[in-house]
Design a protein around this motif. Structure first.
Motif, mmCIF file in Angstrom:
data_model
loop_
_atom_site.group_PDB
_atom_site.id
_atom_site.type_symbol
_atom_site.label_atom_id
_atom_site.label_comp_id
_atom_site.label_asym_id
_atom_site.label_seq_id
_atom_site.Cartn_x
_atom_site.Cartn_y
_atom_site.Cartn_z
ATOM 1 N N LEU A 1 0.814 -1.220 0.000
ATOM 2 C CA LEU A 1 0.000 0.000 0.000
ATOM 3 C C LEU A 1 0.851 1.277 0.000
ATOM 4 O O LEU A 1 0.315 2.381 0.030
ATOM 5 C CB LEU A 1 -0.914 0.004 1.242
ATOM 6 N N VAL B 1 -9.714 1.319 9.493
ATOM 7 C CA VAL B 1 -10.084 -0.080 9.266
ATOM 8 C C VAL B 1 -9.538 -0.891 10.437
ATOM 9 O O VAL B 1 -8.386 -0.696 10.834
ATOM 10 C CB VAL B 1 -9.478 -0.598 7.942
ATOM 11 N N ILE C 1 -9.048 -4.888 11.880
ATOM 12 C CA ILE C 1 -9.154 -6.334 11.687
ATOM 13 C C ILE C 1 -8.808 -6.977 13.023
ATOM 14 O O ILE C 1 -7.702 -6.789 13.541
ATOM 15 C CB ILE C 1 -8.179 -6.825 10.581
ATOM 16 N N TYR D 1 -14.639 0.739 9.014
ATOM 17 C CA TYR D 1 -14.845 -0.585 8.440
ATOM 18 C C TYR D 1 -14.186 -1.612 9.353
ATOM 19 O O TYR D 1 -12.981 -1.551 9.581
ATOM 20 C CB TYR D 1 -14.232 -0.676 7.037
ATOM 21 N N GLY D 2 -14.992 -2.509 9.875
ATOM 22 C CA GLY D 2 -14.469 -3.544 10.757
ATOM 23 C C GLY D 2 -14.569 -4.904 10.102
ATOM 24 O O GLY D 2 -15.565 -5.223 9.460
ATOM 25 N N LEU D 3 -13.507 -5.692 10.253
ATOM 26 C CA LEU D 3 -13.531 -7.063 9.746
ATOM 27 C C LEU D 3 -13.216 -7.973 10.929
ATOM 28 O O LEU D 3 -12.100 -7.933 11.458
ATOM 29 C CB LEU D 3 -12.498 -7.237 8.620
ATOM 30 N N VAL D 4 -14.229 -8.739 11.347
ATOM 31 C CA VAL D 4 -14.025 -9.653 12.474
ATOM 32 C C VAL D 4 -13.433 -10.934 11.905
ATOM 33 O O VAL D 4 -14.138 -11.732 11.288
ATOM 34 C CB VAL D 4 -15.349 -9.933 13.217
ATOM 35 N N ALA E 1 -7.031 -13.209 7.468
ATOM 36 C CA ALA E 1 -7.552 -11.961 6.901
ATOM 37 C C ALA E 1 -6.486 -11.184 6.123
ATOM 38 O O ALA E 1 -6.787 -10.619 5.073
ATOM 39 C CB ALA E 1 -8.128 -11.088 8.013
ATOM 40 N N ASP F 1 -5.820 -12.772 2.758
ATOM 41 C CA ASP F 1 -7.005 -12.507 1.942
ATOM 42 C C ASP F 1 -6.989 -11.066 1.432
ATOM 43 O O ASP F 1 -7.324 -10.793 0.279
ATOM 44 C CB ASP F 1 -8.293 -12.701 2.776
ATOM 45 N N LEU F 2 -6.595 -10.153 2.318
ATOM 46 C CA LEU F 2 -6.554 -8.730 1.965
ATOM 47 C C LEU F 2 -5.495 -8.485 0.881
ATOM 48 O O LEU F 2 -5.743 -7.754 -0.085
ATOM 49 C CB LEU F 2 -6.265 -7.896 3.222
ATOM 50 N N ALA G 1 -6.992 -9.710 -2.286
ATOM 51 C CA ALA G 1 -8.062 -8.826 -2.767
ATOM 52 C C ALA G 1 -7.479 -7.537 -3.355
ATOM 53 O O ALA G 1 -7.990 -7.006 -4.348
ATOM 54 C CB ALA G 1 -9.020 -8.495 -1.619
ATOM 55 N N LEU G 2 -6.398 -7.048 -2.735
ATOM 56 C CA LEU G 2 -5.738 -5.845 -3.264
ATOM 57 C C LEU G 2 -5.141 -6.140 -4.632
ATOM 58 O O LEU G 2 -5.258 -5.329 -5.561
ATOM 59 C CB LEU G 2 -4.647 -5.358 -2.297
ATOM 60 N N ALA H 1 -7.667 -6.258 -7.197
ATOM 61 C CA ALA H 1 -8.176 -4.923 -7.539
ATOM 62 C C ALA H 1 -7.119 -4.087 -8.260
ATOM 63 O O ALA H 1 -7.314 -2.896 -8.498
ATOM 64 C CB ALA H 1 -8.647 -4.211 -6.267
ATOM 65 N N ILE I 1 -3.999 -3.402 -7.176
ATOM 66 C CA ILE I 1 -3.158 -2.578 -6.288
ATOM 67 C C ILE I 1 -1.927 -3.379 -5.880
ATOM 68 O O ILE I 1 -2.028 -4.539 -5.526
ATOM 69 C CB ILE I 1 -3.946 -2.112 -5.036
ATOM 70 N N ILE J 1 -19.236 0.335 9.972
ATOM 71 C CA ILE J 1 -19.928 -0.904 9.631
ATOM 72 C C ILE J 1 -18.959 -2.081 9.666
ATOM 73 O O ILE J 1 -17.739 -1.890 9.638
ATOM 74 C CB ILE J 1 -20.560 -0.814 8.226
ATOM 75 N N LYS J 2 -19.515 -3.260 9.751
ATOM 76 C CA LYS J 2 -18.700 -4.469 9.660
ATOM 77 C C LYS J 2 -18.749 -4.949 8.209
ATOM 78 O O LYS J 2 -19.819 -4.939 7.587
ATOM 79 C CB LYS J 2 -19.242 -5.548 10.595
ATOM 80 N N VAL J 3 -17.625 -5.358 7.704
ATOM 81 C CA VAL J 3 -17.606 -5.915 6.349
ATOM 82 C C VAL J 3 -17.503 -7.442 6.447
ATOM 83 O O VAL J 3 -17.056 -7.969 7.467
ATOM 84 C CB VAL J 3 -16.423 -5.351 5.514
ATOM 85 N N ALA K 1 -12.386 -9.736 3.117
ATOM 86 C CA ALA K 1 -11.345 -8.837 2.629
ATOM 87 C C ALA K 1 -11.713 -8.200 1.286
ATOM 88 O O ALA K 1 -11.433 -7.019 1.055
ATOM 89 C CB ALA K 1 -10.020 -9.601 2.509
ATOM 90 N N VAL L 1 -11.902 -4.202 0.481
ATOM 91 C CA VAL L 1 -11.165 -3.495 -0.572
ATOM 92 C C VAL L 1 -12.137 -2.730 -1.481
ATOM 93 O O VAL L 1 -11.892 -1.575 -1.844
ATOM 94 C CB VAL L 1 -10.289 -4.481 -1.384
#
Lengths: 314, 249
Positions: free
Chosen positions: A220, A276, A278, A292-295, A301, A304-305, A308-309, A312, A314, B230-232, B235, B239
């Motif tokens: 990033l 964000v 996590i 933005y929260g990711l449980v 995670a 995965d991130l 996903a980047l 996309a 990136i 919010i919760k997403v 991943a 993004v």
């Protein structure tokens, strides 16, 4: 009234804490001068002369000023204060080191880490790790102020102030510079970065911290941060620390990984534009400030991130 | 060698400060109070210097209300030899604290003062630097290591981007940063022993120091609250939201 701003630089480049502090100074007065104290810092002074709103740049050079000795900074600034009503310094580790000396020598209060200027005598500053904001009015004839740079917009470049060289003070008698070891990093500096990726105690080890946090930060183009818990546990060096006892950051994007969100950590990052979080604990306090929260467990995670980047572009 | 350690009684590190509804300050009634964490680190370092045989006496000093004697008892239980409480109900600014400490130091003549870099209530990070200036003693702030020998202190300092090492001639002032050490917990026998150690109390007024405030607190307010987000789901969702909704990628 006339205001002196002390430039933040590393003798080679001017740091944008300077432009941000100039913005705060311009809220006090339109007569703003800039002091560049260092060694071999003519290039810094020339860059500083281009900041819009700066009347003139004073340049003082000596070995001790280059090393940033607090006693030398005080000896340089105090005599100049006969010509100024206020001196503003960015609240960096360097600024925090010498600014209180100027206040003590002038027998005035220091108004620490202001986040807003109400009028020429009234300022707002965070206390209790940012859990409260204090509005204070100064009765001192001269104001000695440190400025939290992250909350002020950087002044533009477009000026052409004159650079005037002034004499440096004598070497301090009782303080001796031994050495300085700065960590060389390709990453952006934490306090000024647009994106910050921070890791917490959940990392479990220094190796895991490097393995998980750093590749994501590099993908990033982000700076790396850490919670105090991660620093205390030895997973990350102290200058990564974000929080009340470390650095205060306000990037466009702050990604907290495996950080529970202790009060003292939130104090250092809650002014970020987008947060964000996590964390595998859905009740972690960090989620209360996160946009933005990711449980999820960071172990799955973060990969995965990364994927996903990449997907996309990136 | 004598080491003097100023300590401050503040809201406990784990307690969230709450602003009073009348905006006159932070509500400290019935709130757990403790020794400022950076002061604890300073006490620990001084006690370690004595345990190594470098220091011969550690004196803890606090300026505050009668209850600050509890904070001093903690310092004594950690290993300080004796304590001085300068009693006052006023809330002193860093410049005033530095002036009071200067007065005590004039009488105690320590060789080294170790103190916290910052108190977690006022968050000023100024008293140590001010004290060094008023005494014309050298300063080494934000220490992560201290070595004392031959009338000098070699101090490693935490600076932005790395570490700086300074050598100061003693007497001098060192302020403690987080990584200097990990303070010990006082053991029960040491807490009992601390009750018998000397704790001298004197009134602030008897020192004849000008402690008049220079800053008037107009009001104390709550910082603007951050609205929860919010919760997403995963991943990929994160993004997508960062790209399109937040526009930060």
């Amino acid at each position: 009234m006339a205001v002196l701003v002390i430039a933040d630089h590393d003798n080679a480049t001017l740091k944008d804490n300077t432009e941000k502090t100039v913005t705060a100074a311009l809220k006090l007065s339109s007569d703003v001068d800039l002091l560049v104290a260092g060694k071999g810092a003519k290039g810094v002074a020339d860059a500083a002369a281009k900041i819009t709103g700066v009347r003139k740049v004073l340049l003082a050079e000596s070995d001790e000023l280059g090393e940033g000795l607090a006693e030398s900074m005080e000896a340089l600034v105090v005599p100049l204060m006969s010509g100024y009503d206020a001196v503003l310094t960015p609240a960096t580790s360097q600024g925090k080191n010498f600014s209180p000396r100027i206040a003590a020598r002038l027998d005035v209060a220091q108004i620490s880490e202001i986040v807003d200027v109400v009028d020429a005598n009234t300022f707002i500053r965070p206390i209790y790790a940012g859990n409260a904001l204090e509005t204070v009015q100064s009765s001192d004839a001269k104001k000695v102020i440190t400025v939290r740079p992250t909350v002020f917009k950087a002044a533009e470049h477009g000026g052409s102030a004159k650079v005037e060289t002034i004499a440096a003070p004598a070497k301090p008698a009782k303080t001796h510079f031994v050495d300085q070891k700065l960590v060389k990093s390709e990453r952006p500096e934490l306090s000024g970065a647009k994106i910050v990726v921070s890791g917490g105690r959940a990392m479990g080890s220094a190796e895991e911290f490097h393995r998980v946090i750093e590749p994501l930060a590099d993908k990033l183009g982000a700076a790396v941060g850490a919670s105090r818990a991660a620093v205390d546990a030895g997973y990350a060096p102290n200058d990564y620390q974000v929080g009340q006892t470390g650095k205060v950051v306000a990037p466009e994007l702050y990604i907290a990984i495996g950080i529970s969100g202790a009060i003292q950590h939130l104090a250092g990052m809650k002014d970020s534009k987008v947060i964000v979080a996590i964390n595998k604990d859905a009740d972690a306090p960090i989620f209360q400030v996160a946009d933005y929260g990711l449980v999820a467990d960071y172990k799955t995670a973060v990969p995965d991130l990364m994927a996903a980047l990449a997907a996309a572009g990136i | 060698m004598k080491v003097l350690v100023p300590v401050k009684r503040v809201i406990d590190y784990n307690v969230k400060a709450r602003v009073k509804p009348d905006q006159s300050g932070v509500d400290l009634a019935n709130v757990k109070m403790s020794m400022n964490p950076f002061c604890e680190i300073a006490v620990e370092e001084a006690v370690r210097l004595r345990e190594k045989g470098v220091a011969t006496e550690v004196v803890a000093v606090s300026i505050g209300p009668a209850q600050a004697s509890e904070t001093l008892r903690t310092a004594l239980a950690m290993g300080a030899d004796r304590a001085i409480l300068v009693q006052t109900t006023e809330d002193l600014e860093p410049l005033a604290v530095a002036k009071v400490l200067k007065s005590i130091i004039g009488r105690e003549s320590p060789d080294l003062v170790i103190m916290g870099k910052q108190a977690i209530d006022g968050d000023n990070n100024a008293t140590g630097q001010m004290l060094a200036t008023l005494l014309d003693w050298p300063q080494a702030t934000f220490a992560s290591a201290i070595e004392v020998s031959g009338g000098k202190a070699k101090v490693t300092r935490e600076v932005d981007g790395g570490l700086q090492t300074l050598e100061i001639d003693l007497p001098g002032i060192v302020t403690a940063d987080l990584r200097l050490n990990e303070p010990r917990y006082a053991s029960l026998p040491n807490i009992m022993k601390a009750k018998k150690k000397e704790l001298a109390i004197e009134e602030l007024a008897s020192l004849g120091v000008d402690t008049a405030p220079r800053l008037k607190v107009v009001k104390v307010t709550e910082p603007p609250k951050r609205a929860g987000g919010i919760k997403v789901e995963n991943a990929a969702d994160l993004v997508a939201k960062l790209k399109t909704e937040a526009g930060v990628l």
